[in-house]
Design a protein around this motif. Sequence first.
Motif, PDB file in Angstrom:
ATOM      1  N   TYR A  61      89.817  52.013  37.153  1.00  0.00           N
ATOM      2  CA  TYR A  61      90.255  53.705  37.155  1.00  0.00           C
ATOM      3  C   TYR A  61      89.589  54.199  38.150  1.00  0.00           C
ATOM      4  O   TYR A  61      89.981  55.100  38.931  1.00  0.00           O
ATOM      5  CB  TYR A  61      89.832  54.197  35.805  1.00  0.00           C
ATOM      6  N   GLU A  83      85.945  53.827  29.633  1.00  0.00           N
ATOM      7  CA  GLU A  83      85.509  52.510  29.804  1.00  0.00           C
ATOM      8  C   GLU A  83      84.162  52.171  30.401  1.00  0.00           C
ATOM      9  O   GLU A  83      83.346  51.022  29.796  1.00  0.00           O
ATOM     10  CB  GLU A  83      86.418  51.914  31.078  1.00  0.00           C
ATOM     11  N   GLU A 135      95.995  47.113  30.190  1.00  0.00           N
ATOM     12  CA  GLU A 135      95.416  47.613  28.632  1.00  0.00           C
ATOM     13  C   GLU A 135      96.037  46.807  27.715  1.00  0.00           C
ATOM     14  O   GLU A 135      95.599  46.454  26.719  1.00  0.00           O
ATOM     15  CB  GLU A 135      95.459  49.027  28.705  1.00  0.00           C
ATOM     16  N   GLU A 166      91.801  51.516  23.933  1.00  0.00           N
ATOM     17  CA  GLU A 166      92.725  50.787  25.009  1.00  0.00           C
ATOM     18  C   GLU A 166      94.182  51.138  24.527  1.00  0.00           C
ATOM     19  O   GLU A 166      94.919  51.097  25.524  1.00  0.00           O
ATOM     20  CB  GLU A 166      92.517  49.399  24.783  1.00  0.00           C
ATOM     21  N   HIS A 169      94.851  54.322  25.564  1.00  0.00           N
ATOM     22  CA  HIS A 169      95.303  54.434  27.094  1.00  0.00           C
ATOM     23  C   HIS A 169      96.854  54.064  27.304  1.00  0.00           C
ATOM     24  O   HIS A 169      97.354  54.783  28.266  1.00  0.00           O
ATOM     25  CB  HIS A 169      94.331  53.314  27.850  1.00  0.00           C
TER      26      HIS A 169
HETATM   27 FE   FE2 Z   1      91.111  50.911  28.609  1.00  0.00          FE
END
Ligand code: FE2
Length: 186
Positions: A61, A83, A135, A166, A169
């Motif tokens: 990211y 994260e 993810e 996750e 995400h």
């Molecule tokens: Fe994640």
Amino acid sequence: MVAEEHSAGRAPRYDIGIIRPELRADRFKLRGEGMPRERLRKLKKALRTLHTLETMAVNIYRFQLTRKRTDLNRQLVTAMCNEMTHLQDFQVKLYEYGWTPSKVRWAYWIVGWVFGTFSRLMGVTRILQTGIWVETKAVDHYAELLETVDWDDETRRIVEKNQADESGHISRWRTLLEARRAGTAA
Ligand SMILES: [Fe+2]
Ligand SMILES: [Fe+2]
């Protein structure tokens, strides 16, 4: 604001709107005393694996981010922070048990940098697709470790919350990808 919740498998529901849960001083403790060797061996391996994978996730990211003032960048910063929380969680647990992170985690730092940088260069669609792909692997990995490792209760709750994050995400990147395909993205 409505709390975002996510239920991962049979786990209880966790509030994935909380990016960095409160952690008070009295929650830290030294762990592992009196646990059987085999249980400790599996715990150590699992914590090192998760810590290493979160090192990679932070970098993905971080290196997907650009300077543009877009909502995608705002969401990437949010995911990066989430994260970083996961990374802290597993680093703390490793040291509470008296262990240290994996010595080869730097290799995953590089993998994260590669995924992040190359997806950024290929554009927004690839950024989102990379997030979804990575993810999805992470959620499966978490599921396997939740199934096969005899976690202490507090650490298990953290692993479950992070797995729910996750999944969150994935949902966010999917929503953005669909909006993009429908031509409604900002
Ligand atoms: Fe994640
Ligand atoms: Fe994570």
